[in-house]
Design a protein around this motif. Structure first.
Motif, PDB file in Angstrom:
ATOM      1  N   LYS A   1       0.839  -1.211   0.000  1.00  0.00           N
ATOM      2  CA  LYS A   1       0.000   0.000   0.000  1.00  0.00           C
ATOM      3  C   LYS A   1       0.866   1.251   0.000  1.00  0.00           C
ATOM      4  N   VAL A   2       0.404   2.283  -0.703  1.00  0.00           N
ATOM      5  CA  VAL A   2       1.109   3.567  -0.674  1.00  0.00           C
ATOM      6  C   VAL A   2       0.107   4.683  -0.359  1.00  0.00           C
ATOM      7  N   ASP A   3       0.628   5.797   0.199  1.00  0.00           N
ATOM      8  CA  ASP A   3      -0.263   6.933   0.443  1.00  0.00           C
ATOM      9  C   ASP A   3      -0.216   7.871  -0.771  1.00  0.00           C
ATOM     10  N   LEU A   4      -1.016   8.911  -0.707  1.00  0.00           N
ATOM     11  CA  LEU A   4      -1.127   9.841  -1.836  1.00  0.00           C
ATOM     12  C   LEU A   4       0.214  10.424  -2.268  1.00  0.00           C
ATOM     13  N   LEU A   5       0.994  10.840  -1.261  1.00  0.00           N
ATOM     14  CA  LEU A   5       2.267  11.488  -1.554  1.00  0.00           C
ATOM     15  C   LEU A   5       3.200  10.545  -2.305  1.00  0.00           C
ATOM     16  N   ASN A   6       3.253   9.305  -1.822  1.00  0.00           N
ATOM     17  CA  ASN A   6       4.120   8.322  -2.481  1.00  0.00           C
ATOM     18  C   ASN A   6       3.573   7.885  -3.822  1.00  0.00           C
ATOM     19  N   ALA A   7       2.251   7.840  -3.937  1.00  0.00           N
ATOM     20  CA  ALA A   7       1.649   7.493  -5.223  1.00  0.00           C
ATOM     21  C   ALA A   7       2.090   8.520  -6.264  1.00  0.00           C
ATOM     22  N   GLU A   8       2.017   9.787  -5.902  1.00  0.00           N
ATOM     23  CA  GLU A   8       2.420  10.849  -6.822  1.00  0.00           C
ATOM     24  C   GLU A   8       3.911  10.727  -7.184  1.00  0.00           C
ATOM     25  N   ARG A   9       4.731  10.495  -6.150  1.00  0.00           N
ATOM     26  CA  ARG A   9       6.182  10.382  -6.350  1.00  0.00           C
ATOM     27  C   ARG A   9       6.499   9.223  -7.313  1.00  0.00           C
ATOM     28  N   LEU A  10       5.865   8.084  -7.082  1.00  0.00           N
ATOM     29  CA  LEU A  10       6.103   6.912  -7.929  1.00  0.00           C
ATOM     30  C   LEU A  10       5.686   7.177  -9.380  1.00  0.00           C
ATOM     31  N   LEU A  11       4.519   7.778  -9.555  1.00  0.00           N
ATOM     32  CA  LEU A  11       4.040   8.060 -10.916  1.00  0.00           C
ATOM     33  C   LEU A  11       5.016   8.974 -11.652  1.00  0.00           C
ATOM     34  N   ARG A  12       5.476  10.003 -10.967  1.00  0.00           N
ATOM     35  CA  ARG A  12       6.437  10.931 -11.587  1.00  0.00           C
ATOM     36  C   ARG A  12       7.748  10.236 -11.929  1.00  0.00           C
TER      37      ARG A  12
ATOM     38  N   GLY B   1      -2.415   2.625 -12.980  1.00  0.00           N
ATOM     39  CA  GLY B   1      -2.118   3.963 -13.484  1.00  0.00           C
ATOM     40  C   GLY B   1      -0.669   4.200 -13.830  1.00  0.00           C
ATOM     41  N   GLY B   2      -0.463   4.993 -14.882  1.00  0.00           N
ATOM     42  CA  GLY B   2       0.855   5.503 -15.243  1.00  0.00           C
ATOM     43  C   GLY B   2       0.671   6.960 -15.637  1.00  0.00           C
ATOM     44  N   TRP B   3       1.668   7.797 -15.316  1.00  0.00           N
ATOM     45  CA  TRP B   3       1.563   9.218 -15.634  1.00  0.00           C
ATOM     46  C   TRP B   3       1.646   9.392 -17.146  1.00  0.00           C
TER      47      TRP B   3
ATOM     48  N   PRO C   1     -12.661  10.160  -4.240  1.00  0.00           N
ATOM     49  CA  PRO C   1     -11.964  11.297  -3.629  1.00  0.00           C
ATOM     50  C   PRO C   1     -10.440  11.170  -3.655  1.00  0.00           C
ATOM     51  N   LEU C   2      -9.891   9.989  -3.378  1.00  0.00           N
ATOM     52  CA  LEU C   2      -8.433   9.824  -3.342  1.00  0.00           C
ATOM     53  C   LEU C   2      -7.822  10.055  -4.721  1.00  0.00           C
ATOM     54  N   THR C   3      -8.424   9.426  -5.724  1.00  0.00           N
ATOM     55  CA  THR C   3      -7.867   9.547  -7.078  1.00  0.00           C
ATOM     56  C   THR C   3      -8.063  10.956  -7.623  1.00  0.00           C
ATOM     57  N   LEU C   4      -9.170  11.596  -7.259  1.00  0.00           N
ATOM     58  CA  LEU C   4      -9.359  12.989  -7.694  1.00  0.00           C
ATOM     59  C   LEU C   4      -8.281  13.887  -7.085  1.00  0.00           C
ATOM     60  N   GLU C   5      -7.946  13.611  -5.827  1.00  0.00           N
ATOM     61  CA  GLU C   5      -6.907  14.406  -5.180  1.00  0.00           C
ATOM     62  C   GLU C   5      -5.557  14.188  -5.871  1.00  0.00           C
ATOM     63  N   LEU C   6      -5.279  12.921  -6.189  1.00  0.00           N
ATOM     64  CA  LEU C   6      -4.031  12.587  -6.895  1.00  0.00           C
ATOM     65  C   LEU C   6      -3.979  13.283  -8.253  1.00  0.00           C
ATOM     66  N   LEU C   7      -5.114  13.282  -8.948  1.00  0.00           N
ATOM     67  CA  LEU C   7      -5.172  13.905 -10.279  1.00  0.00           C
ATOM     68  C   LEU C   7      -4.961  15.415 -10.204  1.00  0.00           C
ATOM     69  N   LYS C   8      -5.372  16.005  -9.090  1.00  0.00           N
ATOM     70  CA  LYS C   8      -5.171  17.456  -8.953  1.00  0.00           C
ATOM     71  C   LYS C   8      -3.702  17.776  -8.733  1.00  0.00           C
ATOM     72  N   LYS C   9      -2.946  16.821  -8.167  1.00  0.00           N
ATOM     73  CA  LYS C   9      -1.529  17.067  -7.885  1.00  0.00           C
ATOM     74  C   LYS C   9      -0.663  16.897  -9.117  1.00  0.00           C
TER      75      LYS C   9
ATOM     76  N   ALA D   1      -8.574  15.358 -13.919  1.00  0.00           N
ATOM     77  CA  ALA D   1      -9.131  15.945 -12.695  1.00  0.00           C
ATOM     78  C   ALA D   1     -10.460  16.640 -12.945  1.00  0.00           C
ATOM     79  N   ASP D   2     -10.633  17.182 -14.158  1.00  0.00           N
ATOM     80  CA  ASP D   2     -11.832  17.975 -14.442  1.00  0.00           C
ATOM     81  C   ASP D   2     -11.979  18.206 -15.951  1.00  0.00           C
ATOM     82  N   ILE D   3     -13.020  18.934 -16.320  1.00  0.00           N
ATOM     83  CA  ILE D   3     -13.292  19.176 -17.740  1.00  0.00           C
ATOM     84  C   ILE D   3     -12.167  19.998 -18.391  1.00  0.00           C
TER      85      ILE D   3
END
Ligand code: TXA
Ligand code: MG
Length: 315
Positions: free
Chosen positions: A3-14, A30-32, A116-124, A59-61
């Motif tokens: 398991k990873v948290d949001l911060l690490n998910a973002e770091r890994l994708l980048r 997911g892949g960036w 909510p989690l994935t939307l937050e990730l997408l905003k980052k 994240a949005d339109i």
């Protein structure tokens, strides 16, 4: 489970890694979109052929618009009403999109997922996250973190967002002039999309595509490990099991019966979990009935998946 948290998910994708992300439909791998390495890893991890295009999650339109060259009033009306939610819209792709995502097509599939989690990730993370369902190619889609870790033997990092509410993949729809064509049925039916457009003052035709226009829409897909057989309403195992055994050429001793809940929302939420659990409980065949109730449009999504997952049908 990794398991990873949001911060690490973002770091890994980048960093060009893949991360399993929760959505309201099924978990995605997911892949960036700006990392060639991450995109390649999606195909390698899933053992997915390159002819099957990936959906880009945004994240949005506004973010969706940045990835297309023809965001029409129909796209806009549909996205405004359905997003975040289980509708993927096909639009002409922006030049900058990696052809690996689109399998060389001139269009791209876009969707804003309702989690909510994935939307937050997408905003980052700028751009978006390309993500097919987080399962080996052709196999049953995962609807919780455990399904993902089982599928990939704990090798994939997972952002755990609980169980998926909808349970089957998004409706995929393309826009051709004033025609909306549904390539993959799901929660949003043709009637619902037509209604959304009408309310936006747009009169359009909405229909189901007859042949699989999308490369990934193959005949066999979503297959559980044991055979799945579709039977008529009056089927009784004791009386009728030889018919199945004659077709499949072997005997079965531990049948599992999936009694589909009467409410379509519940049936779709349960579908993949049921198929997996029968496997795990040591059954050797899954049997499910097609009832008159299942003919109506809301059930098209479920029967599309069952039709591709089945080994045989007695109807
Ligand atoms: O609910 C969902 O859509 C899930 C979650 C993770 O968002 N994703 C998903 O992805 O089901 P996947 O890869 O299993 O299905 C993507 C399908 C492709 O197989 C193809 O049929 C269609 O979406 N698709 C993607 N891009 C397309 C395009 N440019 N034109 C036509 N169809 C496309
Ligand atoms: Mg899939």
């Amino acid at each position: 489970m990794k398991k990873v948290d949001l911060l690490n998910a973002e770091r890994l994708l980048r960093a060009g890694e893949v991360v399993a992300i929760p959505t309201e439909t099924v978990y995605g791998l997911g892949g960036w979109i700006n990392s060639r390495e991450g995109l390649e890893k999606i195909f390698a991890t899933k053992e997915r052929p390159f002819f099957d295009p990936l959906i880009v999650h945004v994240a949005d339109i506004e973010s969706a618009k940045n990835l297309t060259t023809n965001w029409t009033p129909l796209h806009d009306a549909l996205a405004r009403a359905a997003w975040p939610g289980p509708l993927t819209l096909i639009a002409d792709k922006e030049n900058s999109i990696d052809p690996l995502i689109t399998s060389g097509l001139s269009s791209v599939g876009l969707r804003c997922p309702d989690h909510p989690l994935t939307l937050e990730l997408l905003k980052k993370i700028e751009g978006g996250i390309a993500a097919p369902s987080a399962n080996k190619f052709g196999k049953t889609s995962p609807t919780c973190a455990k399904h993902v870790s089982d599928e990939f033997n704990d090798s994939v990092s997972i952002l755990d967002g609980g169980s998926c509410r909808v349970g089957i993949e998004s409706t995929v729809a393309g826009v051709i002039g004033n025609l909306v064509e549904i390539y993959r049925p799901g929660f949003f039916t043709a009637a619902m999309l037509k209604d959304i457009l009408n309310r936006a003052g747009i009169s359009a035709e909405v229909k189901y595509a007859e042949s699989p226009v999308a490369p990934g829409q193959l005949k066999h897909h979503y297959m559980p490990k044991i055979p799945l057989v579709i039977v008529p309403p009056d089927f009784h195992w004791e009386k009728d099991h030889q018919k199945i055994e004659a077709i499949l050429g072997k005997k079965f001793h531990r049948p599992a019966f999936w009694d589909q809940p009467e409410k379509v929302e519940l049936a779709s939420r349960e579908l993949y979990e049921s198929l997996r659990s029968f496997d795990e409980k040591g059954h050797d065949i899954i049997v499910t009935k097609k009832l008159p109730l299942h003919e109506s449009e809301e059930w098209f999504g479920i029967w599309n998946r069952l039709g591709k997952a089945k080994t045989a049908t007695l109807i």
